[in-house]
Write a protein that holds these residues in place. Structure first.
Motif, mmCIF file in Angstrom:
data_model
loop_
_atom_site.group_PDB
_atom_site.id
_atom_site.type_symbol
_atom_site.label_atom_id
_atom_site.label_comp_id
_atom_site.label_asym_id
_atom_site.label_seq_id
_atom_site.Cartn_x
_atom_site.Cartn_y
_atom_site.Cartn_z
ATOM 1 N N THR A 48 -90.064 113.898 -9.089
ATOM 2 C CA THR A 48 -88.822 114.322 -8.952
ATOM 3 C C THR A 48 -88.429 114.984 -10.355
ATOM 4 O O THR A 48 -87.399 115.778 -10.409
ATOM 5 C CB THR A 48 -87.811 113.175 -8.681
ATOM 6 N N ARG A 49 -89.162 114.520 -11.513
ATOM 7 C CA ARG A 49 -88.981 115.274 -12.783
ATOM 8 C C ARG A 49 -87.387 115.441 -13.227
ATOM 9 O O ARG A 49 -86.950 116.486 -13.495
ATOM 10 C CB ARG A 49 -89.633 116.693 -13.020
ATOM 11 N N LEU A 50 -86.760 114.293 -13.238
ATOM 12 C CA LEU A 50 -85.285 114.388 -13.497
ATOM 13 C C LEU A 50 -85.285 113.819 -15.192
ATOM 14 O O LEU A 50 -86.089 113.445 -15.806
ATOM 15 C CB LEU A 50 -84.652 113.085 -12.795
ATOM 16 N N SER A 51 -84.158 113.974 -15.697
ATOM 17 C CA SER A 51 -83.890 113.696 -17.190
ATOM 18 C C SER A 51 -83.743 112.209 -17.347
ATOM 19 O O SER A 51 -83.541 111.402 -16.185
ATOM 20 C CB SER A 51 -82.845 114.545 -17.840
ATOM 21 N N GLU A 52 -84.253 111.747 -18.317
ATOM 22 C CA GLU A 52 -84.101 110.431 -18.736
ATOM 23 C C GLU A 52 -82.426 110.118 -18.764
ATOM 24 O O GLU A 52 -81.799 110.882 -18.945
ATOM 25 C CB GLU A 52 -84.787 110.095 -19.925
ATOM 26 N N GLY A 53 -82.275 108.744 -18.638
ATOM 27 C CA GLY A 53 -80.961 108.509 -18.531
ATOM 28 C C GLY A 53 -80.424 107.744 -17.160
ATOM 29 O O GLY A 53 -81.183 107.370 -16.574
ATOM 30 N N GLU A 97 -103.827 112.206 -26.180
ATOM 31 C CA GLU A 97 -102.787 113.397 -25.785
ATOM 32 C C GLU A 97 -101.540 112.582 -25.740
ATOM 33 O O GLU A 97 -101.275 111.340 -26.199
ATOM 34 C CB GLU A 97 -103.284 113.442 -24.177
ATOM 35 N N GLY A 98 -100.362 113.360 -25.667
ATOM 36 C CA GLY A 98 -98.836 112.762 -26.139
ATOM 37 C C GLY A 98 -98.261 112.901 -24.978
ATOM 38 O O GLY A 98 -96.851 112.662 -25.232
ATOM 39 N N TYR A 99 -98.296 112.742 -23.614
ATOM 40 C CA TYR A 99 -97.535 112.730 -22.481
ATOM 41 C C TYR A 99 -96.714 111.404 -22.369
ATOM 42 O O TYR A 99 -95.615 111.679 -22.185
ATOM 43 C CB TYR A 99 -98.254 112.955 -21.304
ATOM 44 N N GLY A 100 -97.528 110.276 -22.656
ATOM 45 C CA GLY A 100 -96.633 109.333 -22.526
ATOM 46 C C GLY A 100 -95.918 108.845 -23.579
ATOM 47 O O GLY A 100 -95.174 107.848 -23.577
ATOM 48 N N ILE A 101 -95.914 109.612 -24.825
ATOM 49 C CA ILE A 101 -95.285 109.165 -25.906
ATOM 50 C C ILE A 101 -94.074 110.357 -26.462
ATOM 51 O O ILE A 101 -93.125 109.996 -27.316
ATOM 52 C CB ILE A 101 -96.316 108.858 -27.278
ATOM 53 N N GLY A 102 -94.027 111.363 -25.753
ATOM 54 C CA GLY A 102 -93.088 112.404 -26.135
ATOM 55 C C GLY A 102 -91.879 112.315 -25.501
ATOM 56 O O GLY A 102 -90.957 113.164 -26.253
ATOM 57 N N ASP A 103 -91.718 111.446 -24.672
ATOM 58 C CA ASP A 103 -90.285 111.220 -23.945
ATOM 59 C C ASP A 103 -89.103 110.605 -24.982
ATOM 60 O O ASP A 103 -88.010 111.370 -24.762
ATOM 61 C CB ASP A 103 -90.446 110.068 -22.818
ATOM 62 N N ALA A 104 -89.412 110.209 -25.823
ATOM 63 C CA ALA A 104 -88.441 109.464 -27.015
ATOM 64 C C ALA A 104 -88.899 109.299 -28.223
ATOM 65 O O ALA A 104 -90.017 109.032 -28.370
ATOM 66 C CB ALA A 104 -87.913 108.243 -26.314
#
Length: 992
Positions: free
Chosen positions: A282-287, A823-830
């Motif tokens: 679904t690739r929605l924004s966090e929040g 890689e940095g996928y799991g850490i770039g979110d915040a």
């Protein structure tokens, strides 16, 4: 352009050809726009001795009355909403080798079906003609299992009664999910009824909010296979009906032999359904997010429903994800097209097909040739796409078909005389079929060290020969009775002097022709070679009608001292100067929306590689401030020298290349056969534009089902270590029973009496991986001692990953690499997550002091389901991910960051768009972040001050994840942006 000079040296012979022209049909619904276009085209085509007839679109459904196939050119406009039955006829027309020109809006966005005097879209039609059996008449919270990355208690699932739009006075049961902060996933699952009702259509009502615009529906089968569909939500209730093809196989499951071609979900075999949000789909924004679901049911197909559901595609036209929007600033018309007007009116908005290979080179075995008729450019002069284009198909399914489009939604501009003239010229070329499929030399770049006693033979063959040789000619005759048709080719050197000139008529040229250019065996002469230019043109009555050119490059021995990248003191170096990698993972923009998996994956091979597209991409990458690219090449690629051409272009642009050697077999690195072949084919040891080798691609040891593959090796390791399994059980004070199936995911995530046994299992995996990667390192250094060695480790450096998924961690391969590449996928979110990379770099320092650490991939997808309806929140999420990564890379003194990936636009199969830029080359919010950081990210900040060691147990059941959890408080208490404590592993070390 030599061919436009038409010098006497061309020696072209004029002949006469005759052609009985086929039909040109404008299919129309009778709208004013179609009537005006018909009138204008009729006049333009009569000047070219071509007649246009107008026929009602409804007659397209009467397949028996429609003449189709080669020689029949169909023109369609106002096709955004189009009858599905007529579209099926269009597909059959192309399968028969016919021609199709689309004018106006992006075509076939909504296919419609007749029902009681109405024309309905597929979803509207399905809703009208299906009557579902409700699986769960009363939706209860207690019947659902909540699954989320946050754990229980953070998200609220509640049951309500609601009034749905079709039943305004009847209460229905609904579930409401409220998510205070979405990170990765949140779903509720309901077991399937013991006896499923008949039917293969999934039906339900749902609604979201202004921020919750997507919903994922998943069926799980008893064999473990998972099938997931994604739908668009609105703030109001909507009814959805999904066919089995809407559910895509999800590879993260325990099934065997499922998900292949033609496989689909079987609703008679399902164990349950899950509904919710997941960033993978679904690739929605966090929040905060919220959605409602009601009346989950199953429906049967009725009547002709199966026949009306349209499948398939037309590259560049259908489905909508094959196209993208743009805003042209200037236009350029292609050589071979005339422009009798002062200029072409520039539309404010237009749409383009994605670029594909354009026909340069010979023997390329391509499925199509893409012809940009009118190129749209951005304000900075870079190309945005094509307002008008054509595609010649050489695919076995549609061989000989020609499709084209003029993507101008504005009727006034589309109907202007200049654009109607372009449309008439496109129709004329489709009718005459005097167009190249390919033209040029066999290679785009030659290594002069392999040219002794050889010749360069650019040439062609006619349509009477197979389309995979020479430059193939789609020839049926000339555009008018008695016209003269001839071909002229020129090969010129770097000083614009003709090296070889050839010409001839269609009748006089042999079926297989080559212009022979010989080279002396003198090494000096070969090293003096500059780039050649090959040009080929088709003329009718002396007027150029088609043209292909190709630059032929020559790679030579390095004249100056080579300067290879080295690694020490946490940095990369070129000679005595520090060099910091600011890079981008590169695949060409021509691979976007490409459904042919082989052409996408093996993009350096002949069918996919186009140097013009690659050059445009690389120049844009360089212009954004990058100094390196990561690319992958398969060992089978290098019978062609396309990789050499790519390296040559990168060298000229001062772009370093991190070269991934494929294939590797997860979790093992590339074999000696692979590394030897790739390195030797291009003499890689001599090429200092190569930064290093990437010897594996995101390897994972894997979860429980995957680990079963190593059961026998694990049993043997236990025997070698402990003597017998009984002795091992006594040492562990735990008997796992079936040792080959040990440990389970739960045992790798949760401490218990199996602790010592799991520790041994992690040491077993460590031993196996260390040995394999050290062997690959030795294999490479034996043939190339000049380049660095590493590989992208996926989540191997991410301490937030689920420990039982078991990515290849840093410790087992520390001795086998010259630099670490998590890689940095799991850490770039915040920002808080991104700071875990501080810990990763400190851990790397504890494992192998001084080795650089690079973030090999990072990014976020912005795909919302349509390039024409972008989601601003997703674009902002992508930009913030870049910002977070750059900040943490700066604070942790990362030696490089390599973004995933360059081309912006739809990626088939993954349903994603991780692109740096929009498909038209304009900036996204994330692009602006890159521009702002570019120069800073190429310079090293002051060195970190390494402080006293902190030590923790990394050999517990959760390995590196457990080490982080044990030490994170102490680490962040002591860490600052300029000073980190070194992280060390305690406990028993693996066997050497």
């Amino acid at each position: 352009m030599h061919l436009l000079k038409r010098s006497a040296a061309g020696a072209a012979v004029m002949i006469c050809c005759a052609l009985t022209m086929g039909d040109v049909t404008l299919w129309t619904t009778g709208s004013d726009l179609e009537t005006t276009i018909g009138e204008k085209l009729t006049g333009q085509l009569r000047d070219r001795d071509i007649e246009l007839r107008t026929v009602a679109v409804r007659d397209l459904a009467a397949t028996g009355a429609v003449e189709s196939g080669r020689g029949h050119t169909w023109v369609l406009t106002e096709t955004s909403r189009f009858p599905a039955e007529a579209f099926a006829t269009v597909q059959r027309h192309l399968a028969a080798g016919g021609e199709l020109l689309i004018l106006g809006d992006s075509p076939f966005e909504q296919l419609t079906f007749p029902d009681n005097g109405q024309w309905l879209t597929q979803q509207e039609y399905l809703q009208e003609v299906t009557n579902s059996t409700i699986l769960y008449p009363t939706l209860k919270v207690e019947d659902c299992a909540l699954t989320t990355d946050f754990g229980e208690g953070k998200n609220l699932l509640t049951s309500h009664t609601v009034f749905l739009p079709h039943l305004t006075s009847v209460e229905k049961s609904a579930l409401r999910m409220q998510i205070p902060e979405l990170h990765f996933w949140c779903t509720f699952r309901i077991p399937a009824p013991k006896i499923m009702p008949t039917g293969d259509l999934t039906a339900f009502w749902a609604k979201g909010t202004t921020s919750t615009k997507k919903l994922a529906i998943e069926w799980a089968e008893h064999d473990g296979s998972r099938w997931i569909a994604t739908v668009d939500l609105a703030p109001e209730w909507r009814y959805y009906v999904l066919v089995p093809e809407d559910f895509k196989f999800w590879v993260d499951n325990t099934s065997r032999g499922r998900g292949g071609s033609g496989d689909k979900v079987n609703l008679k075999n399902v164990s349950g359904i899950a509904v919710g949000l997941a960033q993978s789909h679904t690739r929605l924004s966090e929040g905060p997010h919220e959605f409602w679901v009601s009346e989950l049911g199953i429906a049967e197909r009725e009547g002709e429903l199966k026949d009306l559901l349209v499948q398939g595609e037309i590259d560049g036209l259908y489905p909508e994800n094959k196209t993208y929007p743009m805003r042209p600033e200037s236009l350029k018309i292609r050589a071979g097209y005339t422009n009798p007007f002062k200029s072409l009116p520039i539309p404010d908005n237009a749409w383009s097909a994605y670029w594909r290979p354009m026909g340069s080179g010979i023997d390329k075995n391509r499925r199509h040739r893409f012809i940009p008729v009118v190129t749209a450019n951005n304000a900075d002069g870079t190309r945005a796409g094509t307002v008008a284009s054509m595609t010649i198909s050489m695919d076995s399914k549609t061989s000989g078909a020609i499709t084209g489009s003029i993507g101008i939604p504005n009727p006034e501009i589309l109907m202007s005389d200049p654009w109607m003239d372009v449309a008439a010229q496109m129709i004329e070329k489709m009718q005459s079929r005097l167009m190249f499929a390919e033209a040029g030399a066999a290679e785009f770049c030659y290594d002069v060290r392999g040219l002794e006693e050889q010749t360069l033979n650019p040439g062609f063959s006619t349509i009477s020969q197979p389309l995979d040789v020479g430059y193939s000619l789609l020839a049926r005759g000339s555009a008018r009775m008695g016209a003269g048709v001839d071909i002229s080719t020129t090969l010129s050197d770097a000083l614009d002097r003709p090296v070889s000139v050839a010409g001839g008529s269609l009748a006089s040229l042999p079926s297989r022709h080559r212009s022979t250019v010989g080279y002396t065996s003198s090494t000096q002469a070969l090293t003096d070679l500059g780039a050649f230019k090959y040009e080929a043109g088709i003329y009718i009555d002396g007027r150029l009608t088609d043209y292909i050119s190709q630059e032929i490059r020559f790679d030579k021995p390095r004249e100056q001292d080579r300067l290879f990248v080295t690694a020490r003191d946490h940095k990369f170096w070129k000679g005595d100067a520090p060099w910091r990698a600011f890079g981008l993972n590169y695949m060409p923009s021509s691979g976007l929306a490409l459904s042919n998996g082989a052409e996408f994956e093996y993009w350096i091979e002949d069918p996919s590689y186009d140097p013009d597209i690659v050059q445009s991409d690389l120049e844009r990458i360089k212009g954004l401030g990058y100094n390196m690219v990561s690319v992958f090449a398969y060992s089978r690629n290098n019978f062609q020298l396309n990789l050499l051409d790519l390296l040559h272009r990168c060298r000229e642009l001062d772009l370093m290349v991190n070269l991934s050697l494929r294939p590797n077999v997860n979790p093992w690195p590339a074999s000696k056969a692979v590394t030897d072949r790739l390195i030797k084919e291009i003499r890689a040891w001599d090429r200092d534009e190569i930064m290093g080798y990437d010897v594996a691609w995101e390897p994972w040891w894997g979860n429980g089902s995957r680990r079963m593959e190593y059961g026998d090796a694990w049993v043997k390791w236990v025997g070698d270590e402990h003597g017998t399994q009984d002795a091992a059980a006594r040492a562990w004070n735990f008997n796992p029973g079936n040792l080959a199936a040990f440990p389970s995911d739960q045992e790798m995530e949760t401490d218990g009496p199996w602790r010592e046994a799991v520790k041994d299992y992690r040491r077993f995996a460590h031993d196996a991986l260390s040995a394999a990667y050290l062997e690959t390192r030795e294999n490479i250094l034996a043939v190339d001692p000049n380049h660095l060695i590493s590989f992208r480790q996926s989540e191997g450096g991410n301490p937030l990953v689920t420990s039982s998924s078991f990515p290849v961690e840093l410790a087992p391969i520390a001795e086998a690499v010259d630099f670490f590449s998590p890689e940095g996928y799991g850490i770039g979110d915040a920002p808080e997550k991104a700071k875990t990379f501080w810990f990763t770099t400190a851990y790397a320092q504890g494992l192998s002091p001084g080795k650089p650490v690079v973030l090999a991939e990072y990014g976020a997808s912005v795909w919302s389901g349509s390039a024409f309806e972008p989601d601003a929140l997703l674009y902002q999420r992508q930009a913030q991910a870049y910002e977070n990564i750059f900040q943490t890379a700066e604070a942790s003194r990362a030696a490089g960051t390599v973004q995933w990936w360059y081309p912006g636009g739809y990626r088939t199969g993954e349903d994603s768009d991780y692109g740096l830029m929009n498909p038209d080359g304009t900036d996204r919010p994330g692009t602006k972040v890159v521009r702002r950081w570019a120069e800073r990210m190429k310079q090293y900040p002051p060195d970190i001050v390494w402080r006293d060691e902190i030590t923790g147990d990394a050999d517990g059941v959760r390995g590196y994840v457990g080490l982080y959890e044990n030490l994170k408080t102490e680490f962040f208490d002591k860490a600052t942006t300029g000073s980190f404590p070194i992280v060390k592993r305690a406990g028993r070390q693996p066997r050497k």
